[in-house]
Each structure stands twice: as C-alpha cells, then as structure tokens.
Design a protein around this motif. Structure first.
Motif, PDB file in Angstrom:
ATOM      1  N   ILE A   1      13.321  -9.373  75.816  1.00  0.00           N
ATOM      2  CA  ILE A   1      13.110 -10.732  76.311  1.00  0.00           C
ATOM      3  C   ILE A   1      11.666 -10.905  76.750  1.00  0.00           C
ATOM      4  O   ILE A   1      11.001 -11.876  76.386  1.00  0.00           O
ATOM      5  CB  ILE A   1      14.070 -11.027  77.492  1.00  0.00           C
ATOM      6  CG1 ILE A   1      15.507 -11.057  76.998  1.00  0.00           C
ATOM      7  CG2 ILE A   1      13.729 -12.352  78.140  1.00  0.00           C
ATOM      8  CD1 ILE A   1      16.529 -11.194  78.100  1.00  0.00           C
ATOM      9  N   GLY A   2      11.172  -9.946  77.527  1.00  0.00           N
ATOM     10  CA  GLY A   2       9.790 -10.026  78.002  1.00  0.00           C
ATOM     11  C   GLY A   2       8.806 -10.060  76.843  1.00  0.00           C
ATOM     12  O   GLY A   2       7.875 -10.863  76.816  1.00  0.00           O
ATOM     13  N   LEU A   3       9.025  -9.186  75.861  1.00  0.00           N
ATOM     14  CA  LEU A   3       8.116  -9.132  74.715  1.00  0.00           C
ATOM     15  C   LEU A   3       8.132 -10.440  73.935  1.00  0.00           C
ATOM     16  O   LEU A   3       7.086 -10.962  73.546  1.00  0.00           O
ATOM     17  CB  LEU A   3       8.513  -7.994  73.779  1.00  0.00           C
ATOM     18  CG  LEU A   3       8.081  -6.601  74.212  1.00  0.00           C
ATOM     19  CD1 LEU A   3       8.631  -5.563  73.249  1.00  0.00           C
ATOM     20  CD2 LEU A   3       6.558  -6.504  74.264  1.00  0.00           C
TER      21      LEU A   3
ATOM     22  N   GLN B   1      17.114  -4.597  76.279  1.00  0.00           N
ATOM     23  CA  GLN B   1      17.326  -6.028  76.118  1.00  0.00           C
ATOM     24  C   GLN B   1      16.321  -6.804  76.944  1.00  0.00           C
ATOM     25  O   GLN B   1      15.705  -7.760  76.470  1.00  0.00           O
ATOM     26  CB  GLN B   1      18.739  -6.424  76.543  1.00  0.00           C
ATOM     27  CG  GLN B   1      18.960  -7.925  76.471  1.00  0.00           C
ATOM     28  CD  GLN B   1      20.286  -8.368  77.069  1.00  0.00           C
ATOM     29  OE1 GLN B   1      21.097  -7.559  77.486  1.00  0.00           O
ATOM     30  NE2 GLN B   1      20.494  -9.671  77.120  1.00  0.00           N
ATOM     31  N   VAL B   2      16.137  -6.383  78.199  1.00  0.00           N
ATOM     32  CA  VAL B   2      15.200  -7.105  79.051  1.00  0.00           C
ATOM     33  C   VAL B   2      13.776  -6.947  78.533  1.00  0.00           C
ATOM     34  O   VAL B   2      12.984  -7.887  78.547  1.00  0.00           O
ATOM     35  CB  VAL B   2      15.297  -6.628  80.511  1.00  0.00           C
ATOM     36  CG1 VAL B   2      14.364  -7.430  81.373  1.00  0.00           C
ATOM     37  CG2 VAL B   2      16.718  -6.763  81.007  1.00  0.00           C
ATOM     38  N   ILE B   3      13.451  -5.743  78.050  1.00  0.00           N
ATOM     39  CA  ILE B   3      12.116  -5.538  77.484  1.00  0.00           C
ATOM     40  C   ILE B   3      11.908  -6.470  76.299  1.00  0.00           C
ATOM     41  O   ILE B   3      10.849  -7.082  76.130  1.00  0.00           O
ATOM     42  CB  ILE B   3      11.920  -4.068  77.076  1.00  0.00           C
ATOM     43  CG1 ILE B   3      11.867  -3.199  78.329  1.00  0.00           C
ATOM     44  CG2 ILE B   3      10.655  -3.889  76.258  1.00  0.00           C
ATOM     45  CD1 ILE B   3      11.710  -1.728  78.051  1.00  0.00           C
TER      46      ILE B   3
ATOM     47  N   LEU C   1       8.884 -13.405  74.985  1.00  0.00           N
ATOM     48  CA  LEU C   1       8.191 -14.437  75.748  1.00  0.00           C
ATOM     49  C   LEU C   1       6.683 -14.311  75.577  1.00  0.00           C
ATOM     50  O   LEU C   1       5.979 -15.283  75.302  1.00  0.00           O
ATOM     51  CB  LEU C   1       8.522 -14.301  77.241  1.00  0.00           C
ATOM     52  CG  LEU C   1       9.780 -14.983  77.748  1.00  0.00           C
ATOM     53  CD1 LEU C   1       9.912 -14.730  79.233  1.00  0.00           C
ATOM     54  CD2 LEU C   1       9.735 -16.467  77.483  1.00  0.00           C
ATOM     55  N   MET C   2       6.215 -13.057  75.757  1.00  0.00           N
ATOM     56  CA  MET C   2       4.763 -12.854  75.658  1.00  0.00           C
ATOM     57  C   MET C   2       4.265 -13.174  74.267  1.00  0.00           C
ATOM     58  O   MET C   2       3.219 -13.793  74.092  1.00  0.00           O
ATOM     59  CB  MET C   2       4.410 -11.413  76.021  1.00  0.00           C
ATOM     60  CG  MET C   2       4.518 -11.132  77.501  1.00  0.00           C
ATOM     61  SD  MET C   2       3.693  -9.605  77.943  1.00  0.00           S
ATOM     62  CE  MET C   2       4.797  -8.409  77.242  1.00  0.00           C
TER      63      MET C   2
ATOM     64  N   HIS D   1      11.221  -2.740  83.301  1.00  0.00           N
ATOM     65  CA  HIS D   1      12.288  -2.062  82.581  1.00  0.00           C
ATOM     66  C   HIS D   1      11.828  -0.856  81.802  1.00  0.00           C
ATOM     67  O   HIS D   1      12.652  -0.036  81.406  1.00  0.00           O
ATOM     68  CB  HIS D   1      13.054  -3.080  81.736  1.00  0.00           C
ATOM     69  CG  HIS D   1      13.930  -3.929  82.610  1.00  0.00           C
ATOM     70  ND1 HIS D   1      13.477  -5.058  83.230  1.00  0.00           N
ATOM     71  CD2 HIS D   1      15.191  -3.746  83.028  1.00  0.00           C
ATOM     72  CE1 HIS D   1      14.445  -5.551  83.989  1.00  0.00           C
ATOM     73  NE2 HIS D   1      15.497  -4.773  83.886  1.00  0.00           N
TER      74      HIS D   1
ATOM     75  N   PHE E   1       3.520 -17.351  82.733  1.00  0.00           N
ATOM     76  CA  PHE E   1       4.746 -16.924  82.072  1.00  0.00           C
ATOM     77  C   PHE E   1       4.561 -15.723  81.197  1.00  0.00           C
ATOM     78  O   PHE E   1       5.500 -14.943  81.006  1.00  0.00           O
ATOM     79  CB  PHE E   1       5.428 -18.104  81.370  1.00  0.00           C
ATOM     80  CG  PHE E   1       6.100 -18.889  82.427  1.00  0.00           C
ATOM     81  CD1 PHE E   1       5.426 -19.894  83.072  1.00  0.00           C
ATOM     82  CD2 PHE E   1       7.335 -18.498  82.880  1.00  0.00           C
ATOM     83  CE1 PHE E   1       6.015 -20.526  84.148  1.00  0.00           C
ATOM     84  CE2 PHE E   1       7.926 -19.133  83.946  1.00  0.00           C
ATOM     85  CZ  PHE E   1       7.262 -20.147  84.585  1.00  0.00           C
ATOM     86  N   ALA E   2       3.354 -15.561  80.690  1.00  0.00           N
ATOM     87  CA  ALA E   2       3.077 -14.303  80.004  1.00  0.00           C
ATOM     88  C   ALA E   2       3.184 -13.170  81.019  1.00  0.00           C
ATOM     89  O   ALA E   2       3.718 -12.100  80.718  1.00  0.00           O
ATOM     90  CB  ALA E   2       1.688 -14.345  79.393  1.00  0.00           C
TER      91      ALA E   2
ATOM     92  N   GLN F   1      23.410  -8.710  83.728  1.00  0.00           N
ATOM     93  CA  GLN F   1      22.129  -8.801  84.434  1.00  0.00           C
ATOM     94  C   GLN F   1      22.277  -9.316  85.861  1.00  0.00           C
ATOM     95  O   GLN F   1      21.311  -9.753  86.457  1.00  0.00           O
ATOM     96  CB  GLN F   1      21.138  -9.710  83.679  1.00  0.00           C
ATOM     97  CG  GLN F   1      20.877  -9.238  82.273  1.00  0.00           C
ATOM     98  CD  GLN F   1      19.907 -10.133  81.531  1.00  0.00           C
ATOM     99  OE1 GLN F   1      19.663 -11.262  81.903  1.00  0.00           O
ATOM    100  NE2 GLN F   1      19.339  -9.598  80.462  1.00  0.00           N
TER     101      GLN F   1
ATOM    102  N   LEU G   1       8.697  -8.228  83.286  1.00  0.00           N
ATOM    103  CA  LEU G   1      10.006  -7.771  82.820  1.00  0.00           C
ATOM    104  C   LEU G   1       9.861  -6.475  82.046  1.00  0.00           C
ATOM    105  O   LEU G   1      10.626  -5.528  82.225  1.00  0.00           O
ATOM    106  CB  LEU G   1      10.655  -8.828  81.921  1.00  0.00           C
ATOM    107  CG  LEU G   1      11.236 -10.066  82.593  1.00  0.00           C
ATOM    108  CD1 LEU G   1      11.785 -11.011  81.546  1.00  0.00           C
ATOM    109  CD2 LEU G   1      12.322  -9.697  83.571  1.00  0.00           C
ATOM    110  N   VAL G   2       8.859  -6.458  81.156  1.00  0.00           N
ATOM    111  CA  VAL G   2       8.666  -5.262  80.340  1.00  0.00           C
ATOM    112  C   VAL G   2       8.292  -4.070  81.225  1.00  0.00           C
ATOM    113  O   VAL G   2       8.866  -2.993  81.101  1.00  0.00           O
ATOM    114  CB  VAL G   2       7.572  -5.504  79.278  1.00  0.00           C
ATOM    115  CG1 VAL G   2       7.274  -4.224  78.535  1.00  0.00           C
ATOM    116  CG2 VAL G   2       8.015  -6.570  78.294  1.00  0.00           C
TER     117      VAL G   2
ATOM    118  N   PHE H   1       5.055 -13.152  83.653  1.00  0.00           N
ATOM    119  CA  PHE H   1       6.481 -12.992  83.910  1.00  0.00           C
ATOM    120  C   PHE H   1       7.094 -12.091  82.847  1.00  0.00           C
ATOM    121  O   PHE H   1       7.849 -11.166  83.139  1.00  0.00           O
ATOM    122  CB  PHE H   1       7.107 -14.383  83.922  1.00  0.00           C
ATOM    123  CG  PHE H   1       8.594 -14.415  84.038  1.00  0.00           C
ATOM    124  CD1 PHE H   1       9.339 -15.225  83.203  1.00  0.00           C
ATOM    125  CD2 PHE H   1       9.250 -13.679  85.000  1.00  0.00           C
ATOM    126  CE1 PHE H   1      10.723 -15.289  83.321  1.00  0.00           C
ATOM    127  CE2 PHE H   1      10.631 -13.741  85.116  1.00  0.00           C
ATOM    128  CZ  PHE H   1      11.368 -14.544  84.268  1.00  0.00           C
ATOM    129  N   GLY H   2       6.748 -12.369  81.591  1.00  0.00           N
ATOM    130  CA  GLY H   2       7.245 -11.521  80.502  1.00  0.00           C
ATOM    131  C   GLY H   2       6.748 -10.095  80.657  1.00  0.00           C
ATOM    132  O   GLY H   2       7.517  -9.139  80.501  1.00  0.00           O
ATOM    133  N   ALA H   3       5.465  -9.954  80.988  1.00  0.00           N
ATOM    134  CA  ALA H   3       4.913  -8.617  81.168  1.00  0.00           C
ATOM    135  C   ALA H   3       5.631  -7.883  82.297  1.00  0.00           C
ATOM    136  O   ALA H   3       5.900  -6.690  82.194  1.00  0.00           O
ATOM    137  CB  ALA H   3       3.420  -8.708  81.462  1.00  0.00           C
TER     138      ALA H   3
END
Lengths: 296, 421, 312
Positions: free
Chosen positions: C284-286, C280-282, C288-289, A117, A106-107, B81, A113-114, A109-111
């Motif tokens: 969310i990702g950040l 916004q998506v960034i 989460l991490m 984007h 999941f980390a 989204q 997304l970043v 997954f977050g990465a």
C-alpha cells in the motif's frame, strides 16, 4: 510534583524528535510524517549493535554500560544516513518536480507505512529490550521519584540540544541552515548550496531521532510502533514552538510532555491523547505563529 | 478453421461443458474454503501471531484427519489491520467471493461488531471467534444465532479474578485498565463481583494503549495509596505499566488478567521482579486432549502455547470443521444448527489431533453423536453461543509460568450464583 | 462476486462523499482540514444516537426514523463545523491542520469515554437502516442501498457543481487564487471560508450517517486518524481541486487497500500470514508513493481554473 518530573522526562524525548520535525517543516516546508519512523529505526539499529556487543553491565546507577551509548551513536549515524537516503529516493524527486507540499505529505505517509512494516517484516511485532535490568526509582525530592536512567537521558538530550544550538548559531553551515529556514530563495541568492544544507538537515534530524528512539526504547521497550505513537506529539510540539525554530521545538517538546502528565491531575487518563492538541489550540489562538515563530 | 466449423465446435464444447457441470453439480466442490479475519498488523498484532499459528495447526489436523465432506480444506486468512472498514471488507470478500461457508474472527470488538451486523447476520454465515469477549455480541441476539465464541466472556474472568483477590484478602485495590470494551467490561464485572465477595476498589485508572510511557497513569494510581493493583490490559503496554509501577515504588501485590500470561510479558518485566504476582486465565480442563494440542503446537512451532487465544482459536476451527461435517450441507443455517451437535452429552468423546478428528469423522458418517473435548476442554455452547469454563490462577516461578490452582466449572457456577443473586 | 462488488461500491461511494467534502474544503477553499474523521464521527454518532433502538443504559437511542437521523447528523455536523471553523480558520495552513487533527482526536476520545451517550467502547447497535425490513437477503438490501448511494452521490455532485459555478462559488475561487484582490473587492474572505468549511463538514456528517446506516453498528474504533489519512490520500491521488479526481481517488485508494489484501492471500500461504500482512501494508505504501512520484498532481490533476469566458 511527580507529574512535573514525569513531564520533564517525556518532554525531553519529544523535544529531540520535534527538532527534526521542525527543521523539515521550516527548511523543506513539508510535514514529514515519516519522521517518527526514524525514531523507530534508530532504536532498532541500536538494538542490532547491542545484540553483538551487549548493553554493557550496569554502570553506576544506570542500567546499562558505555556500550549502549556507543550503540546509540552508531544508530545516530546510520539513521542520519537512512534519512538522507529516503529523501534521495522519494522526497527529492518530488521536490524537483515542484510537487505540492501536500503531495509530499502523502508520499511521506506512504514511506512511513513502508518503513514501519519493514521493521515488522524483519523483527516481528514482539517487544524487545536493550537490557533486562529493572531500575528502582530513587526519591530525589519528597514525593518525586525518578529513575537514574531517566536523568541520564534528560542530561544527554539537553547536551544534544545545546550542542546543536551552538552549531546553528556559531558555525557557517549552521547559519546557512537557519537562513534557508527563513527563505530558501534568498539563501540561494546568497550563494548557499541548497542541496548541501538539505543533506545536512536530514542527517542531523535522523541522528536526533535515533537518540529519541533509543531513549524511548530504554524506557522501557522497543517495538515497531514506538515512533508512530509519538508522531502527533512531535508535530504538536514543533508547531507550538514555531516551525523552523530549534528553541521552539525544545520548549514545545517540554510543554507537550508537561501537558500530558500534568493534565492527568485533573482529567481522566482516557482523554490524555487529546492534551497536546488542546494545548496547541490554546497557544495558537493566542499566538498563531507559535511561541518562537516568525509572523509570516 | 473456417468459421462455420469453428462455431460448431465451440457450440459442441459448450454443450459438453454444460452437461459435465450439470453432472457434477450434486457432488461437493473441493476444496472447501474456510475464512479467517485477524489483526495481523496493527496494535493487536503481537498476540495475533500465535493465534494465527494455532489456526494453521487446526487446519493441518483437519486435513490430515480427512478434511470436510471428503474435501481438503483451504484456509484463507485476511488481515483486518485493526480497522473496522478493512475488516468488514475482508469478511464480505471471504463470504461473497471466496464463498466460505464459515469463518473465524476477529479479536477487537470494534471490528467484530460491524462484521456481525453487516456480514455474518445478514448473510447467515457462521462466525466463530477465538478471542472477542465483548458480552453484548451474544447476549442481545444481534447475530441471529450465527455468532459463537470458544472463549468465555469477560464476565467469567472478572468473577474468577474477584473470587481470587477476595480469597487472598487483597485490600485497597486500584484498577489500571485498558480503555477499550474489553477493559471496561472486565472492570464492570469485577466491581460487581467484589461487592458480593469482598475486597474494595479504591481507584480506577483507564489508559489508552500505544503510548510510550504510562508514568502519568501510574502516578495517578499511586496517589490513591493503594495496597494492591489489578492490571487489565495486554502484554505490550502491560510490561511498561508494571515496570513503571514497580520502579516508582508500587506494591508487589499485583493481579493480572489473562493476556499477560505469556513469556513475552514475563521476560519483558523480568521474571525475578514478579515472583509474588499472580494472574488469571481461562483454564483448559486438564486431559490428554489438551496435552495433545500442546505437544503438537510446541513441536511444530518450537514455542510454548501460552498466550491469549492460542487454545481457543484451535477449538474454534475444529468445532467449525466438525460442525461442517455433521451438517447436511454447507449452507449457513445447516452449519449453525450443527455447531451444538459437536458436543452432545451422550456422544463418544473425541479429542484433538488428526487421529481423533479422523475418528470423529467415522462416527459422524455412521450417524453416531460425538462429544468434542478440545484444546480448552469440553466445548459446550449455551443458548447464546457462549462457553463457560474453569479458570486458573497462574504465577511466575523460577522464570516459568506455572499454574497455582484451578477453579473448576462447578466452583465457577457456584460463583456466578453467589454474585448474581 | 457481484454481491461483493455491490458492497465494495457502497463503501467507495460513502468514502467518495467524504472525499468530495474534503475537496470542497481543500481543493476549492484551500483549508487544510486534517480532522475529517472527527466530522465523520459526529455525523455517524448523531445518526446512531437518534435512530438506535432504545436501551435503558443509554441516554440517547431515541429510535427515530432513518431520515430524521440523517438530517440530525447533518445539522449536528454543521453546527460543529461552524464552531470549530470559527476558532481554527484564521490559523495558517499547517496550523489549521494540526488544530483540526487535535479536534478529531478529542472527538474520538469523547466517543470512547462518554458511555451513557455513545455507548463507550462497546459502541451502539440496532441502528436503523433505510427500508431494511423490506429486503430478505443482504444482496437485496445492499443493491437498494447502492441505488440510494448513487442517487445521493449524483445529487451531491450536481449540487456541488452548481454551487461552485454560482456567484458564491466564484468568489470562493477568487479568494483561493488571489485573496488580496478578492478582499479589495469587498468580499470577506473569512466568511466565505467559514461557509465552505461548514458546507464541507455537513457533507462529512452525511457520510457518517450513511456509513452507520449501512453497517448497522458504530464504535469509537471506526474513527481513528487513519481514516483521515485515507481520505486525504484519496484526494491527493485522484487530483485535488477536481471533483472527478476526488471520486476516482476514492475508488483507486480503496481498491488498493482491499486489493492488496486479496493479492497477499493469493501469493502468501497462511503459515506466513503475519509477514504477508506486513507485505500488504508495504505494498500500500509503495503504491501510494509510486502514484505520487509519477503523477504528483494526482491521477486527474487539477482542472484548469481559468474562466471558460476567457475567450469570449
């Protein structure tokens, strides 16, 4: 027959990406969902180089010149480094804390997304192209048409895979990587420097991903989702071939590509997305460890 | 200060506050907020950018022209989204927390649908979409009359496409279409029209978007040995499909739907490769109002106005703003009843741009009817909340998108009669 | 504001049911189900097909009452869980994940393509909502629905607790902790896993039925893989193996998703909405991490698995 050719072409690209996935699955034992973003970054890195140097005039039957190949190589280096950086920033920290593999997923997954984007932020969603040329497919066999570009891609992909295979089987570092894939603990006992192998794994995965990304970008466009769109095919291929196995990833990649294209001969394209998984399910029922996988 | 005095002061202030707020309760609280829900990220994002710019232009013109009920307008735009639950949450937030009296959105029917059923209809808030063409939303009454769209449904475009392909004598057509409600809607209406107007569909090949390659679908389509292709989809995948089609030897007799009418598509495929290709779109009835919009947009954003939703989004917001001025108050039912009064047959014509908007406000204040001519033409909603409009045929010439011919509203109406009888 | 919070809470509770179900499958049984959204879809569509008002072009749309829809949804998902479990449970960890993922993708594609039954891309509407006709305002209905959700959630939570403390639950834990020992004691690990899988799937189907009852509309676009990722993120962020963690995770992750959207509209002007959305998506990702970097075991971590009888 055409479907067969198409399948091989799709398969080559999937195979390149799947290699990186299978390595992280095998050596670092986690499913890196951010891997597909490395494909995207690779494609965009190459785009930046091409923006400066140009794609090169069409050379021979190909739609681009040596400049694009050079750009791809530069992108491979940059992406390899980027992959290593992401590991250093995120995954290594989690590994050090003994994080559960799922946490890593999941980390990742977050990465992902970043990473995806950030590309959107810089380049926007519009599609980009390396070259404006449109190739006409030539008929190589009766009823089978392929683009010269695509033959080049398959050739290059195979060369990369063979090169990697040689590296893994002949060189010391390569063997160290394979040892780690089998058992990290034992490898360490044998004196293999774990961190070094890990670093190399990321760099190689990233470089191959970059090639895959450039190839997707060539046929025929680049946009922020190109990596994400093949993510699942990559994983299906890696697992179906047996995690940690290079030949497995390659065979898996081609099988996935073929399945996607051949299945359309019988079913509606609306169901195409399910094909890699149905194939995977079939293979796993018969051989749960994947084709080249080791029974654990 | 010591406690008793402090308490007294607090009490006095509270009373004062109460009196003051009671006094201002009757006045309009500024600014007036308008909501927006659009897929700013996700698979639709490439076409949303210009649509969002068009929205921004509309709000700017509204504010320059006098706002709504004397108040400036604040536009709050949320991203859905491409995910229904996110879109529904955003719409609910806009309606309940920001208390927008009306909002615009969205594009994908997978998101518009749940918004209508869980926010728009129950909360009785007006929703005007620029781009969601799924016909059931207006036809089956689920929105209670609160849902409008400034874009004709796919039926219009499909019928117009069929009339054009028949006119050009296109035969043995294979249809490659995106496997969403938009694509299947278009296909269904196209086939119905072809049955009455001429032409034949010999194969139908759906595709799911967001794939790196469509060779397989193109191969399947080519296996039917077609003489022509109708492609229904969006530019991003459309480019891939057309390129693969052409390079695999497909015919150049190609018809495209409206979303492809953008330079992104033309440049993506390569203008020189699609000189013989034509496409359909909803037309803007020509006139100064359309030109005014095009000029204003090009000046502000330094890019052309071609692309799905650009004109219709502007109109959606203009209609909303005008309706909100006509309405006696900013409640849902009042606004809903005022939407159709934006275009009354004996009204004074008003067009696009801040000056025209200001003129409209003066007319409204004087109680006189108006007749809005927007960026797409006269905006007249039928009983269901739909609009009809003329269609146009476009093609690529010298690297530019040009209009080949227009199918007028009268011709469209005749067309509908022919097909539906 | 209150109306929005009620709505938000309903969504969080529905997602919470999904997370609890996943926790049963993963946290307590060790099954990596990456096809959560598939079971969610089966429940949702079954409920829709059973309760939606009849329409001539659709095979389903039986127009039956709400409770029938919910029960049908649970039954259908239980059956699906059983069939899918039979095939996939004997697969190793991540392989199970990919297989279940593929199943979910296939289910979504069936929903997308099988028009006469599922409405295809258009989806289905006029789905029965419990007692909707009694409420004038959406706030009233949502508040009642919230009450209903709280009751359902409490029941599920309590029931899961009881089940996990029961002999069956203890065997499950034993199998997770040390399968060899459990099997040596004569317990069929596969049977227990399958039962846990089916039970979890049934709850996911229930969540699906509740979701469409709340929204009143269903389409294939509600069931894309992103939903599975979101539920997993909720479980991991909250702390797996732990029902309170699951619920907390559902709240936190959904709050991040919705809240980041609000934050961006406050900070970024509409003219830059496209970049704002990317930010916004960034974000969310950040987030989460970051949560995972600081709390790798989740916000509430794993509850201790040692028996409370250990000091007896």
């Amino acid at each position: 027959m055409q479907a067969l050719a198409d399948g091989i072409l799709t398969g080559a690209v999937v195979a390149l990406g799947a290699i990186g996935v299978t390595f992280t699955l095998g050596i670092m034992r986690f499913a890196n969902f951010a891997h597909s973003e490395l494909l995207t970054w690779g494609a965009y890195f190459a785009l930046v180089v091409v923006a400066f140097a140009g794609p090169g005039a069409p050379t021979g039957p190909l739609s681009f010149g040596w400049q694009l190949v050079a750009a791809a190589l530069v992108a491979a280096v940059l992406t390899g480094l980027a992959a290593w950086a992401v590991d250093a920033l995120v995954f290594r920290r989690l590994r050090r804390r003994g994080a559960h593999p799922l946490t890593m997923v999941f980390a990742a997954f977050g990465a992902a997304l970043v990473m995806r984007h950030l590309v959107v932020l810089v380049w926007g969603h519009e599609s980009r192209y390396y070259t404006r040329e449109l190739q006409m497919a030539t008929e190589v066999l009766p009823g089978v048409r392929v683009l010269p570009d695509q033959i080049f891609i398959v050739g290059l992909a195979l060369a990369a895979m063979i090169g990697l295979h040689v590296f893994l089987t002949r060189s010391r570092t390569g063997m160290a990587m394979r040892a780690m894939a089998e058992s990290p603990a034992l490898a360490q006992v044998c004196g293999i420097e774990v961190e070094g192998v890990v670093r190399l794994t990321w760099i190689i995965s990233g470089a191959l991903a970059a090639f895959a990304g450039v190839f997707i970008g060539l046929t025929p466009q680049i946009h922020p989702e190109i990596g994400f769109n093949v993510l699942l095919s990559l994983f299906a291929a890696a697992i179906l071939g047996g995690t940690g196995s290079l030949p497995g990833a390659v065979v898996g990649g081609f099988l996935v590509g073929l399945a996607e294209n051949l299945s359309l001969l019988v079913i509606s394209p609306g169901y195409k997305g399910a094909m890699p998984f149905l194939l995977l399910l079939l293979i796993l029922i018969v051989r749960p460890q994947g084709i080249f996988g080791e029974r654990s | 200060m010591e406690r008793r005095r402090r308490n007294t002061v607090v009490l006095a202030l509270a009373l004062m506050g109460g009196v003051l707020s009671a006094g201002t309760a009757a006045a309009q609280s500024c600014p007036v907020k308008i909501g927006g829900v659009l897929p700013l990220t996700g698979s639709m994002a490439p076409i949303t950018k210009k649509i969002a710019q068009s929205a921004e232009l509309a709000i700017e013109h509204v504010n320059q022209g006098g706002g709504i009920k004397g108040c400036p307008v604040q536009f709050i735009l949320r991203d859905d989204q491409g995910q229904p639950t996110v879109g529904v949450d955003a719409a609910k937030y806009l309606v309940e927390v920001e208390r927008v009296p009306a909002f615009t959105g969205t594009i994908s029917s997978g998101v518009t649908g749940p918004i209508i059923s869980s926010v728009t209809a129950p909360s009785k808030v007006v929703q005007i979409t620029c781009c969601s063409t799924a016909s059931p939303f207006t036809l089956d009454g689920r929105s209670g009359g609160y849902f409008f769209r400034t874009i004709p449904t796919s039926k219009t475009q499909a019928f117009a496409t069929a009339s054009e392909t028949a006119r050009r004598g296109m035969k043995k057509t294979v249809v490659i279409y995106i496997n969403t409600d938009f694509g299947t809607d278009m296909l269904r209406f196209y086939k119905a029209a072809v049955a009455k107007l001429g032409g034949e569909v010999i194969a139908e090949v759906p595709y799911n978007d967001n794939q790196p390659s469509y060779r397989a679908e193109v191969t399947k389509a080519l296996a039917a040995k077609p003489e022509s292709l109708l492609l229904i989809g969006f530019p991003k995948d459309g480019v891939t499909i057309v390129r693969e089609w052409l390079s695999l030897g497909g015919t150049k007799t190609i018809a495209l739907n409206n979303s492809m009418r953008t330079m992104d598509f033309v440049n993506g495929v390569g203008a020189k490769f699609i000189e013989d290709v034509f496409g359909m779109d909803n037309a803007q009835v020509a006139g100064p109002h359309v030109d005014a919009f095009n000029t204003a947009f090009e000046e502000k954003f330094k890019t052309d106005t071609k692309g799905p939703g650009v004109h219709t989004q502007y109109d959606a917001l203009m209609v909303m703003a005008l309706a909100m001025n006509i309405a006696k108050d900013l409640t849902g039912p009042s606004i809903k009843d005022s939407v159709r009064r934006v275009h009354v047959s004996n009204g004074t014509p008003v067009g696009t741009g801040p000056a025209e908007y200001k003129k409209a406000l003066e007319l409204i204040k004087a109680g006189k009817p108006i007749k809005y001519f927007g960026a797409t033409g006269p905006i007249e909603f039928d009983a269901n909340g739909d609009v009809t409009g003329p269609a146009l045929v476009w093609k690529v010439k010298d690297g530019q998108i040009v209009t080949d011919r227009i199918i007028t509203i009268e011709e469209m109406q005749a067309l509908f009669k022919r097909v539906e009888n | 504001m209150l109306a929005y919070l009620v709505f938000f809470a309903c969504i969080v509770l529905i997602l919470g049911v999904l997370t609890l179900a996943l926790n049963l499958q993963w946290g307590f049984t060790g099954l990596f189900n990456a096809g959560v959204v598939g079971f969610y879809a089966i429940g949702a569509y079954t409920h829709a097909i059973v309760t939606a008002a009849p329409q001539p072009q659709y095979v389903g749309n039986l127009g039956l009452p709400w409770p029938v829809g919910v029960l049908a949804a649970m039954a259908a998902t239980a059956l699906a869980g059983w069939l899918i479990g039979l095939v996939t449970i004997r697969l190793r960890g991540d392989y199970l994940a990919i297989a279940t993922f593929g199943v979910a993708v296939s289910i979504q594609l069936v929903a997308l393509n099988w028009e006469p039954l599922t409405g295809g891309p258009q989806g289905l509407t006029r789905i029965s909502r419990p007692l909707a006709q009694l409420f004038e305002t959406p706030f009233g209905f949502n508040l009642w629905f919230l009450g209903l959700m709280i009751a359902i959630m409490a029941t599920i939570y309590w029931a899961l607790d009881r089940v996990l403390m029961s002999p069956w639950g203890r065997v499950l834990k034993a199998i997770r902790e040390d399968e060899t020992a459990a099997v040596a004691l004569g317990k069929s690990a596969r049977r227990f896993r399958l039962e846990a899988f089916v039970l979890g799937s049934t709850l996911m189907g229930l969540a699906g039925a509740l979701y469409v009852s709340f929204i009143g509309f269903v389409s294939p676009y509600d069931f894309l893989p992103i939903v599975t990722f979101q539920i997993w993120a909720m479980l991991i962020v909250g702390g797996s193996g732990n029902n309170r963690g699951a619920l907390l995770g559902a709240l936190v992750v959904w709050a991040i998703w919705a809240g980041s959207g609000v934050l961006v509209t406050k900070l970024v002007p509409p003219s830059h909405a496209a970049q704002g959305a990317a930010i916004q998506v960034i974000l969310i990702g950040l987030l989460l991490m970051l949560v995972l970097l600081f709390r790798p075991r989740g916000l509430i971590g794993e509850a201790a698995v040692v028996s409370r009888h250990v000091n007896d």
